[in-house]
Each structure stands twice: as C-alpha cells, then as structure tokens.
Design an enzyme around this catalytic site. Sequence first.
Site, PDB file in Angstrom:
ATOM      1  N   ASN A 157       0.814  -1.231   0.000  1.00  0.00           N
ATOM      2  CA  ASN A 157       0.000   0.000   0.000  1.00  0.00           C
ATOM      3  C   ASN A 157       0.844   1.276   0.000  1.00  0.00           C
ATOM      4  O   ASN A 157       0.397   2.321  -0.461  1.00  0.00           O
ATOM      5  CB  ASN A 157      -1.031  -0.013   1.141  1.00  0.00           C
ATOM      6  N   LYS A 180      12.513  -7.051   1.773  1.00  0.00           N
ATOM      7  CA  LYS A 180      11.644  -7.880   0.942  1.00  0.00           C
ATOM      8  C   LYS A 180      10.373  -7.059   0.685  1.00  0.00           C
ATOM      9  O   LYS A 180       9.488  -6.947   1.536  1.00  0.00           O
ATOM     10  CB  LYS A 180      11.295  -9.202   1.639  1.00  0.00           C
ATOM     11  N   PRO A 181      10.306  -6.432  -0.510  1.00  0.00           N
ATOM     12  CA  PRO A 181       9.111  -5.642  -0.808  1.00  0.00           C
ATOM     13  C   PRO A 181       7.956  -6.560  -1.179  1.00  0.00           C
ATOM     14  O   PRO A 181       8.179  -7.736  -1.497  1.00  0.00           O
ATOM     15  CB  PRO A 181       9.540  -4.803  -2.022  1.00  0.00           C
ATOM     16  N   GLY A 234       2.373  -4.870   7.914  1.00  0.00           N
ATOM     17  CA  GLY A 234       1.425  -5.724   7.196  1.00  0.00           C
ATOM     18  C   GLY A 234       0.319  -6.170   8.134  1.00  0.00           C
ATOM     19  O   GLY A 234       0.031  -5.496   9.133  1.00  0.00           O
ATOM     20  N   GLU A 256       4.243  -3.149  12.597  1.00  0.00           N
ATOM     21  CA  GLU A 256       3.200  -2.147  12.341  1.00  0.00           C
ATOM     22  C   GLU A 256       2.088  -2.893  11.629  1.00  0.00           C
ATOM     23  O   GLU A 256       2.214  -3.220  10.452  1.00  0.00           O
ATOM     24  CB  GLU A 256       3.795  -1.002  11.518  1.00  0.00           C
ATOM     25  N   LEU A 257       1.014  -3.208  12.383  1.00  0.00           N
ATOM     26  CA  LEU A 257       0.019  -4.170  11.895  1.00  0.00           C
ATOM     27  C   LEU A 257      -1.318  -3.481  11.599  1.00  0.00           C
ATOM     28  O   LEU A 257      -1.352  -2.295  11.310  1.00  0.00           O
ATOM     29  CB  LEU A 257      -0.101  -5.299  12.925  1.00  0.00           C
ATOM     30  N   CYS A 290      -3.343   1.532   6.906  1.00  0.00           N
ATOM     31  CA  CYS A 290      -3.615   1.001   8.254  1.00  0.00           C
ATOM     32  C   CYS A 290      -4.205   2.072   9.154  1.00  0.00           C
ATOM     33  O   CYS A 290      -4.765   1.754  10.203  1.00  0.00           O
ATOM     34  CB  CYS A 290      -2.322   0.506   8.888  1.00  0.00           C
ATOM     35  N   GLU A 389     -11.169  -4.793   9.888  1.00  0.00           N
ATOM     36  CA  GLU A 389     -10.469  -3.715   9.186  1.00  0.00           C
ATOM     37  C   GLU A 389     -10.946  -3.751   7.726  1.00  0.00           C
ATOM     38  O   GLU A 389     -10.707  -4.738   7.020  1.00  0.00           O
ATOM     39  CB  GLU A 389      -8.956  -3.937   9.268  1.00  0.00           C
TER      40      GLU A 389
HETATM   41  C1  SIN Z   1       0.274   2.296   6.598  1.00  0.00           C
HETATM   42  O1  SIN Z   1      -0.837   2.233   6.136  1.00  0.00           O
HETATM   43  O2  SIN Z   1       0.843   1.272   6.986  1.00  0.00           O
HETATM   44  C2  SIN Z   1       1.057   3.573   6.729  1.00  0.00           C
HETATM   45  C3  SIN Z   1       0.278   4.791   6.554  1.00  0.00           C
HETATM   46  C4  SIN Z   1       1.073   6.060   6.778  1.00  0.00           C
HETATM   47  O3  SIN Z   1       2.301   6.064   6.913  1.00  0.00           O
HETATM   48  O4  SIN Z   1       0.435   7.093   6.838  1.00  0.00           O
END
Ligand code: SIN
Length: 487
Positions: A157, A180-181, A234, A256-257, A290, A389
């Site tokens: 994203n 690893k993208p 992710g 960061e989930l 996220c 979500e």
């Molecule tokens: C994300 O959706 O993981 C990051 C969003 C952001 O950095 O604003």
Amino acid sequence: MDLKRTDLFRTKSYINGTWIEAKNKNTLAVNNPYNGAHLADVSDCGVNEVTEAIDAASDAFEIWKKYSAGKRAKILKKWHQLQMQHAEDLALILTTEQGKPLAEALGEIKYGASFVEWFAEEARRIYGDTIPGHASSIRIVTIKQPVGVVAAITPWNFPSAMITRKVAPALAAGCTVVIKPSELTPLSALALGVLAEEAGFPPGVINIVVSSDAPAIGETMCASPKVRKLSFTGSTRVGKILLKQSADTVKKVSLELGGNAPFIVFDDADIDEAVKGAIASKFRNAGQTCVCSNRLFVQDSIYDEFVQKYTEAVKQQSIGSGLDAGTVIGPMIEEKAVQFVESVVADATSKGAKLMSGGRRHEAKDGTLLYEPTVLCDVNTDMDVFKKEIFGPVAPVFKFSTEEEVIALANNTEYGLASYFYGRDYARIWRVAEALEYGMVGINTGMISTAVAPFGGIKQSGFGREGSKYGMDDYLEIKYMCWGGVK
Ligand code: SIN
C-alpha cells in the site's frame, strides 16, 4: 511507462551491489491494478538469494558500522536528494504498479524521502549518557550501537515510503538491511535501489530481494542468527507468525500491523472541518492504509447533518485511473480485496444498514478493481464493518449519545493504531485523547502521518515506533560501561 530516467525501471533483485536474476530463472508478473496491463516480469528469488543477501549484509555491517555518523549522513542525504530529483519518475512507477492517483503517489515519494532526510540528520545525534555511579570509585557511561543486520518486510500500500521509513533509521544507526518488498509492487523498491547505488552506499549495505514466496523468505529471515532485527508492516495475522518465528533467535522486532481506527465527531465540532478530515482519513489510497478511519462515530444531535454533508462530499470524489488528472480514488490492489469489501457491505446491508452512496464496483470500461466510495448509516456493532479492518473505500457512520459510550465503542477492538476525533471543549479533548487506547490520536485533523512524529500502535496493532527521534531506538542497542577503580 514514460520515464525520464528509464534505468529506474528494474526487474532484477539487488544483492551485494549487483543486480541478479533468480538462480532458477523464475519470474513473477507485475500488473497495473487499474486495467490489468502487464508491466514487467521480475526475477522471482527464493531462499538461496535471501540467504546470500543476509550474508552480504552481515559482511557489509562490519564496514558500514565503522563509518562516522557524518559519513553515513552524507550518503543518506544524497539518497534523499536523488529521490526528490527523480520524484516524478518514482511517482509514475508507483501509480502504475499500485494504482493510487499520481498526485498522491508524488506525495508518498516526498513523504518517503522525508524519512531519509530526517534520519540523515538524526545520525549525528545518537547520544549516550553519563550516569552518577553507585559508589564513589565507579563511573557509568552508556553508548548506543547498531543492532546489526535488519530484515525489512514491506507492504504494497506504500511501496516506497514504508521502505524508507524502516531503512533510513537502520542505515543512519549503522545497520545494514535486507528488504523484501511486496511482490505486488516491487518496481518502486527496485527504483529506490538504483538511487541508493548512485548515492554511494557500499555493496551489501542495502539489499532488495523480490520473491513471490513470502512465507519462505520471512521464515529464512526470522531463522537466521545473522539477522538481529525484523521490521514488518502488514497484517496482524502475518505479524504474529513472524513474531513467533523470531523467538528462537530472540530478535528485536518491530511490527506495524492492522488497525480499526475510530473517527469521532462530538456535537461541538466544526462539522465542515470534520467532514474534510473524515474524507482525508477515509479515502487516502482508496481506503487502503492502516490508519484510515474504519468506524465513524457521530454524536446524535449532529448525526443527520454530518451524514448529509459527508455523503455529498463523498459523491464528489472522482474515481478512475490514477494517471488521469482529477482522479482522487484509484483502483483497489487486487480482486480479493474488492471481494472482501463487497462482503462487508453485503453483511451490513443484510443487517439493516442504509446505503447513502456507492456500495458497488464502479462501472468503468477498463477498471474492474474500482469500488465506489461508500457511506453506510444505521450501522451497529453486530456488523462486520464494526469489527473488521475494511481496507477499502467504505465509511460506516455510527451514532452515539455520550462521551463514555463512544470511548467504550472506540476501544472495543483488539487493534490500537490510529484514532481521530473532532471537538472544541478543551477539557474533553484531553480526557478523550487520554482515554483512547491507541498509539496515535488525531485531534481536529484526519492526517497524522509525518516523519517527525512517532508512528506506531499498541495492542494487536503491534509495537515499535517509526519516524521522529524515537524511530532510531529500534535499530540501536544500549551498552553500559561500568568503570571501577576511579580513586
Ligand atoms: C500504513 O498504512 O501502513 C502507513 C500509513 C502512513 O504512513 O500514513
């Protein structure tokens, strides 16, 4: 793709300063999510290549960590400058493989580059402490040292910014990295690799391994004792797997989930501003972030006015190809993402929700992954839109009566990433900000992301902070030296 610098378009992985194909010659197809057009066949690496990358990063660590902070900062600054110089090309690559509108992609490139600039500056400020000793003959000093090889697993994203947000502090601290993208959006990562090479990072300091076999790559990274830190952005589901896999080598981990962000509008809010904030926080990247607001809560006395104004504003959001001027909502990333959104909307309407706008795929000629921006009212807590979500352009608007009630509703989730509210009463602002169980709170704003602030969550949204002075801590170890015999 009409790039000014055609060499930014790469299809091989970048390991130890060399662009390599997968040993077995496998490739993976990268397609434009807007129209399905085939963009590239990218080398599809595996366990052998990622092991090679980890070895290279481990060797390079011995060199890179000895560079002075100033020398590391200089190379990072050059990388930042190159990203800004080629921002338009990078944005074009990003839009073409990910779908977000070009202006938003350009915003992401600049946002991503700002982490490189910020951490280039922070590199010189990795301070230790002196601490009064526990005896008169003792002196205590702390220093901070890089953790070592960092594995960074990044999502589709934000194909550019989620890389720089992890890699810049790691490099500034003196770590080396294996990235690893996402296999859905590897081209942006590889373009960053071209500019990193040009900026002058020594071979092995930055490695980029593209693979469609994410479980095997993740497992190899987690199992390797050479990798001392894993940073992942992710889903919560995958984050839990990686956390378990990291246990055997007792790695430092940042996660960061997922999120389930509440967006609360109190009766004393500026409603027009709240509508603007709710549009910005809901529809960025077609709702695929996220931190997108997932559940809107509006106080009963202003509910109807808010829903009417918000729906009007949502209907103005133009949807289409990210490359068309004026598009503000592009396609979703893949078919299963659209199907998920369809399922949560169907669940809500079958349980009595009222559709104010959208609620279906957009009937564009060549864009089947476009989902119309959708507003649902008369929603309740039994619906999937409350619990899950959504990760798409769907805004359920819930009604509440009291501050206590909305705090309980907002916190009724296992997630704790971003939250937002609008209101004017300063005492309530403090109370609510303190009561929300989230890592981040936007107060009278729907946009909270910046390199200067500590981005991150609590509860099952993960741990660790990215950006700001705190963002460096995750890539450093504290060592304390106890000096005795000072007589
Ligand atoms: C994300 O959706 O993981 C990051 C969003 C952001 O950095 O604003």
